[in-house]
Design an enzyme around this catalytic site. Structure first.
Site, PDB file in Angstrom:
ATOM      1  N   LYS A 297     -51.654 -58.596  21.067  1.00 39.75           N
ATOM      2  CA  LYS A 297     -52.660 -58.524  22.139  1.00 39.75           C
ATOM      3  C   LYS A 297     -52.671 -59.784  23.014  1.00 39.75           C
ATOM      4  O   LYS A 297     -53.017 -59.716  24.181  1.00 39.75           O
ATOM      5  CB  LYS A 297     -54.053 -58.288  21.546  1.00 39.75           C
ATOM      6  CG  LYS A 297     -54.221 -56.884  20.988  1.00 39.75           C
ATOM      7  CD  LYS A 297     -55.642 -56.619  20.548  1.00 39.75           C
ATOM      8  CE  LYS A 297     -55.733 -55.231  19.944  1.00 39.75           C
ATOM      9  NZ  LYS A 297     -57.076 -54.802  19.649  1.00 39.75           N
ATOM     10  N   ASN A 318     -55.112 -54.762  25.354  1.00 37.08           N
ATOM     11  CA  ASN A 318     -54.767 -53.680  24.408  1.00 37.08           C
ATOM     12  C   ASN A 318     -54.092 -52.497  25.098  1.00 37.08           C
ATOM     13  O   ASN A 318     -53.806 -51.496  24.448  1.00 37.08           O
ATOM     14  CB  ASN A 318     -56.009 -53.216  23.619  1.00 37.08           C
ATOM     15  CG  ASN A 318     -56.800 -52.172  24.373  1.00 37.08           C
ATOM     16  OD1 ASN A 318     -56.807 -52.156  25.603  1.00 37.08           O
ATOM     17  ND2 ASN A 318     -57.462 -51.291  23.656  1.00 37.08           N
ATOM     18  N   ASP A 335     -60.876 -51.919  24.333  1.00 40.03           N
ATOM     19  CA  ASP A 335     -61.575 -52.000  23.036  1.00 40.03           C
ATOM     20  C   ASP A 335     -63.070 -52.225  23.244  1.00 40.03           C
ATOM     21  O   ASP A 335     -63.906 -51.619  22.582  1.00 40.03           O
ATOM     22  CB  ASP A 335     -61.046 -53.186  22.217  1.00 40.03           C
ATOM     23  CG  ASP A 335     -59.675 -52.904  21.620  1.00 40.03           C
ATOM     24  OD1 ASP A 335     -59.327 -51.723  21.478  1.00 40.03           O
ATOM     25  OD2 ASP A 335     -58.952 -53.870  21.305  1.00 40.03           O
ATOM     26  N   GLY A 364     -61.291 -60.813  14.092  1.00 40.37           N
ATOM     27  CA  GLY A 364     -61.053 -60.570  15.515  1.00 40.37           C
ATOM     28  C   GLY A 364     -61.977 -59.504  16.073  1.00 40.37           C
ATOM     29  O   GLY A 364     -62.521 -59.641  17.173  1.00 40.37           O
ATOM     30  N   ASN A 384     -70.465 -63.078   6.642  1.00 44.95           N
ATOM     31  CA  ASN A 384     -69.046 -62.975   6.319  1.00 44.95           C
ATOM     32  C   ASN A 384     -68.764 -63.639   4.977  1.00 44.95           C
ATOM     33  O   ASN A 384     -69.468 -64.564   4.570  1.00 44.95           O
ATOM     34  CB  ASN A 384     -68.207 -63.663   7.420  1.00 44.95           C
ATOM     35  CG  ASN A 384     -66.739 -63.304   7.309  1.00 44.95           C
ATOM     36  OD1 ASN A 384     -66.407 -62.141   7.075  1.00 44.95           O
ATOM     37  ND2 ASN A 384     -65.866 -64.281   7.446  1.00 44.95           N
ATOM     38  N   TYR A 452     -62.445 -45.573  10.505  1.00 45.41           N
ATOM     39  CA  TYR A 452     -62.493 -44.099  10.619  1.00 45.41           C
ATOM     40  C   TYR A 452     -61.576 -43.392   9.622  1.00 45.41           C
ATOM     41  O   TYR A 452     -61.546 -42.171   9.573  1.00 45.41           O
ATOM     42  CB  TYR A 452     -62.241 -43.635  12.055  1.00 45.41           C
ATOM     43  CG  TYR A 452     -60.939 -44.103  12.656  1.00 45.41           C
ATOM     44  CD1 TYR A 452     -60.875 -45.307  13.343  1.00 45.41           C
ATOM     45  CD2 TYR A 452     -59.782 -43.350  12.540  1.00 45.41           C
ATOM     46  CE1 TYR A 452     -59.692 -45.747  13.902  1.00 45.41           C
ATOM     47  CE2 TYR A 452     -58.591 -43.781  13.109  1.00 45.41           C
ATOM     48  CZ  TYR A 452     -58.550 -44.978  13.782  1.00 45.41           C
ATOM     49  OH  TYR A 452     -57.384 -45.413  14.327  1.00 45.41           O
ATOM     50  N   GLY A 473     -66.003 -45.082  13.097  1.00 49.79           N
ATOM     51  CA  GLY A 473     -65.282 -45.625  14.246  1.00 49.79           C
ATOM     52  C   GLY A 473     -64.493 -44.605  15.048  1.00 49.79           C
ATOM     53  O   GLY A 473     -63.836 -44.962  16.030  1.00 49.79           O
TER      54      GLY A 473
HETATM   55  P1  ATR Z   1     -59.796 -57.819  12.308  1.00 49.27           P
HETATM   56  O1  ATR Z   1     -58.997 -58.247  13.503  1.00 49.27           O
HETATM   57  O2  ATR Z   1     -59.607 -56.360  11.941  1.00 49.27           O
HETATM   58  O3  ATR Z   1     -61.220 -58.192  12.404  1.00 49.27           O
HETATM   59  P2  ATR Z   1     -59.268 -60.038  10.601  1.00 49.27           P
HETATM   60  O4  ATR Z   1     -59.390 -60.940  11.775  1.00 49.27           O
HETATM   61  O5  ATR Z   1     -58.176 -60.284   9.629  1.00 49.27           O
HETATM   62  O6  ATR Z   1     -59.119 -58.541  11.056  1.00 49.27           O
HETATM   63  O7  ATR Z   1     -60.682 -60.053   9.825  1.00 49.27           O
HETATM   64  C1  ATR Z   1     -60.903 -59.318   8.673  1.00 49.27           C
HETATM   65  C2  ATR Z   1     -62.379 -59.412   8.286  1.00 49.27           C
HETATM   66  O8  ATR Z   1     -62.537 -58.649   7.090  1.00 49.27           O
HETATM   67  C3  ATR Z   1     -62.837 -60.822   7.979  1.00 49.27           C
HETATM   68  O9  ATR Z   1     -64.197 -60.916   8.274  1.00 49.27           O
HETATM   69  C4  ATR Z   1     -62.611 -60.877   6.471  1.00 49.27           C
HETATM   70  O10 ATR Z   1     -63.395 -61.824   5.782  1.00 49.27           O
HETATM   71  P3  ATR Z   1     -62.855 -63.342   5.609  1.00 49.27           P
HETATM   72  O11 ATR Z   1     -63.035 -63.992   6.951  1.00 49.27           O
HETATM   73  O12 ATR Z   1     -63.700 -63.911   4.547  1.00 49.27           O
HETATM   74  O13 ATR Z   1     -61.404 -63.222   5.210  1.00 49.27           O
HETATM   75  C5  ATR Z   1     -63.077 -59.501   6.076  1.00 49.27           C
HETATM   76  N1  ATR Z   1     -62.579 -59.113   4.768  1.00 49.27           N
HETATM   77  C6  ATR Z   1     -61.323 -58.725   4.470  1.00 49.27           C
HETATM   78  N2  ATR Z   1     -61.247 -58.424   3.149  1.00 49.27           N
HETATM   79  C7  ATR Z   1     -62.483 -58.626   2.624  1.00 49.27           C
HETATM   80  C8  ATR Z   1     -63.053 -58.461   1.321  1.00 49.27           C
HETATM   81  N3  ATR Z   1     -62.317 -58.015   0.299  1.00 49.27           N
HETATM   82  N4  ATR Z   1     -64.369 -58.727   1.160  1.00 49.27           N
HETATM   83  C9  ATR Z   1     -65.116 -59.160   2.203  1.00 49.27           C
HETATM   84  N5  ATR Z   1     -64.643 -59.343   3.453  1.00 49.27           N
HETATM   85  C10 ATR Z   1     -63.341 -59.064   3.668  1.00 49.27           C
END
Ligand code: ATR
Length: 515
Positions: A297, A318, A335, A364, A384, A452, A473
């Site tokens: 992106k 996107n 998006d 993101g 988070n 989704y 979603g």
């Molecule tokens: P995206 O672009 O889809 O948002 P990302 O930037 O990799 O993907 O972010 C993933 C999100 O899912 C983050 O908030 C991540 O939490 P962390 O910042 O602590 O890594 C969250 N996430 C992924 N796996 C998780 C889990 N098992 N439990 C809780 N949060 C999770």
């Protein structure tokens, strides 16, 4: 036009005939993979063309070439000779093609094939990588007039696919089969016609049989989702680029619309490794527009000549599509508007003033969600697992933040009009748990989960059971895809088609999503 060849890897002739009968409508021809047959079944292989009722390729693939045959070349020659023996005056009862590897020397067998009208496919497989000079390879392999050269290479990058595409265009008049095996070559199979390939091989992935080669697509998916037989030299190509390309609703959405409109267009997944190589390929294939997912992106921005206001302000794109003259790429980001219109429609509101919202996650997607909530006048708490990431986003908008622990959950008592789940937790094949398990729903919250697949995550299911109004979603991705469509075609999707997309959702998309 490129043919769809169903690769038959059943253990018995009957199993293969049954498979063929079930999927006959999709296949132009079949390949009998004798190496996959039980040993005693191989004795009767000569009967197969008559039982099949479609042209059949006779193949006994060695293990070194990705097959299962390891009984030596003598035994293999015997099987091939057996397949070509007792040639019938009616060619429908003979094998239409025989696959002979380039290093397999059996002049009498080849002579017999030619005499009785069985076309030779002269093949070469590289299971480990690709071949440096593919043009030279294709040129050197052909021995006699009507032979079909087949080159199957294992591609590890977009560059490898590009090389094969370029080599193909130097042999326009020659019948050839060009296969990019593996994940990064998937679109070369769908776009076989544009890659100049005589045929594409497909498998029956939904049945209990082994796929013929790495990356082969399901015969039904190829036909029903991508409308393989309708793809011609004039078909306009669209698609989605990303790496990895997660299961996405977009191919189903666009191809369904194209089918409803009877438009000569196809939308294809492009798992790519390099944006530069992809753009070269996009020029060669005359790709008209693509959706863009992670991690491209931002990396795509230097190649976008005209950026929409939203792309300029957030620095992520996107959607890219060609301008009217076809000499530059335009970029947009749908998006944000997709999320916002979906959320407001769900809530029946025009803005988020006086609404208190919890955003779960700080990746993101969460960043985009927070920006939109701020724009619509909402106040939010971001929770988070990694707290400093929540703080990072929240502090930009004067929002609050916390962890997914008891302390964070306590803060939610003042931010629970709306709860928006943005993490990947609960997604099919990922972590199918509940990211907010410590929170007890009162039933008054409006809850949106951006996932989704599945249609209902454990989190959303729990919210619904507690009496909450819920939304997944799906609506959001459809809305953002509609905006992409408007970019690609400079018009809206007819309402009747869109209502079909929503009503088909359960039957159409879910069936494809679940394989
Ligand atoms: P995206 O672009 O889809 O948002 P990302 O930037 O990799 O993907 O972010 C993933 C999100 O899912 C983050 O908030 C991540 O939490 P962390 O910042 O602590 O890594 C969250 N996430 C992924 N796996 C998780 C889990 N098992 N439990 C809780 N949060 C999770």
């Amino acid at each position: 036009m490129a043919k769809n060849c169903l690769c038959l890897t059943g253990k018995t002739l009957k199993q293969n005939v049954d498979l063929l009968n079930k999927y006959r409508n999709f296949a132009d021809l079949a390949e009998l993979r004798v190496d996959c047959l039980d040993a005693d079944e191989r004795l009767y292989l000569r009967r197969f063309p008559e039982l099949a009722g479609v042209p059949v390729i006779l193949t006994v693939r060695r293990d070194v070439d990705g097959g299962y045959f390891n009984n030596g070349e003598g035994a293999r020659l015997k099987l091939l000779a057996n397949g070509l023996a007792y040639a019938n005056a009616d060619s429908r009862f003979n094998f239409a093609y025989v696959d002979i590897e380039e290093d397999f020397n059996a002049p009498s067998l080849e002579e017999a094939a030619r005499t009785f009208g069985t076309r030779i496919i002269r093949s070469c497989h590289d299971l480990k990588g690709t071949i440096d000079d593919l043009s030279a390879k294709i040129k050197s392999m052909k021995r006699a007039g009507d032979e079909i050269v087949k080159v199957a290479v294992s591609v590890k990058s977009t560059h490898d696919v590009l090389n094969l595409f370029r080599a193909s265009s130097t042999f326009i008049k020659q019948d050839k089969i060009l296969i990019c095996m593996g994940h990064y070559g998937i679109y070369s199979r769908i776009l076989a016609e544009r890659f100049g390939s005589f045929l594409t091989y497909s498998s029956v992935l939904s049945e209990n049989v082994i796929p013929g080669a790495p990356g082969q697509m399901d015969v039904r998916e190829l036909s029903e989702l991508y409308h393989f037989k309708k793809i011609t030299k004039d078909t306009k190509i669209y698609g989605v680029i990303g790496n990895p390309l997660k299961s996405s609703v977009s191919p189903w959405f666009f191809n369904t619309i194209f089918n409803l409109e009877n438009a000569d267009c196809v939308y294809v997944p492009f798992p790519i490794t390099d944006i530069n190589d992809f753009l070269d390929l996009a020029d060669g294939l005359e790709i008209q527009g693509v959706s863009i997912t992670v991690p491209f992106k931002e990396t795509v921005l230097p190649y976008i000549e005209e950026k929409s206001a939203i792309v300029q302000s957030i620095g992520a794109c996107n959607t890219m599509y060609r301008n009217r003259r076809g000499d530059a790429w335009y970029g947009d980001n749908t998006d944000y508007a997709g999320f916002t219109t979906s959320l407001l429609n769900f809530l029946g509101r025009k803005d988020l003033k006086r609404r208190k919202i919890t955003i779960v996650g700080a990746g993101g997607v969460s960043r985009a969600v927070a920006a939109e909530i701020h724009k619509m006048g909402g106040k939010a708490l971001i929770l988070n697992r990694t707290v400093h990431k929540a703080a990072n986003i929240a502090s930009r908008y004067n929002f609050r933040w916390g962890g997914l622990d008891n302390q964070g959950i306590q803060l939610m008592s003042k931010y629970n009009d709306i709860i928006i789940q943005t993490t990947s937790v609960g997604m099919e094949g990922y972590d199918e748990s509940d990211p907010l398990e410590l929170y007890e729903f009162s039933g008054k919250e409006s809850v949106m989960d951006l996932i989704y697949t599945p249609a209902q995550t454990p989190f959303l299911k729990r919210a619904e059971s507690a009496g909450c109004k819920t939304l997944n979603g799906y609506d959001m991705v459809i809305r953002q895809a509609c905006l992409q469509y408007a970019n690609f075609f400079d018009r809206e999707i007819p309402k009747t088609h869109l209502s079909q997309i929503y009503s088909l959702g359960a039957n159409g998309w879910d069936r494809i999503a679940s394989g």
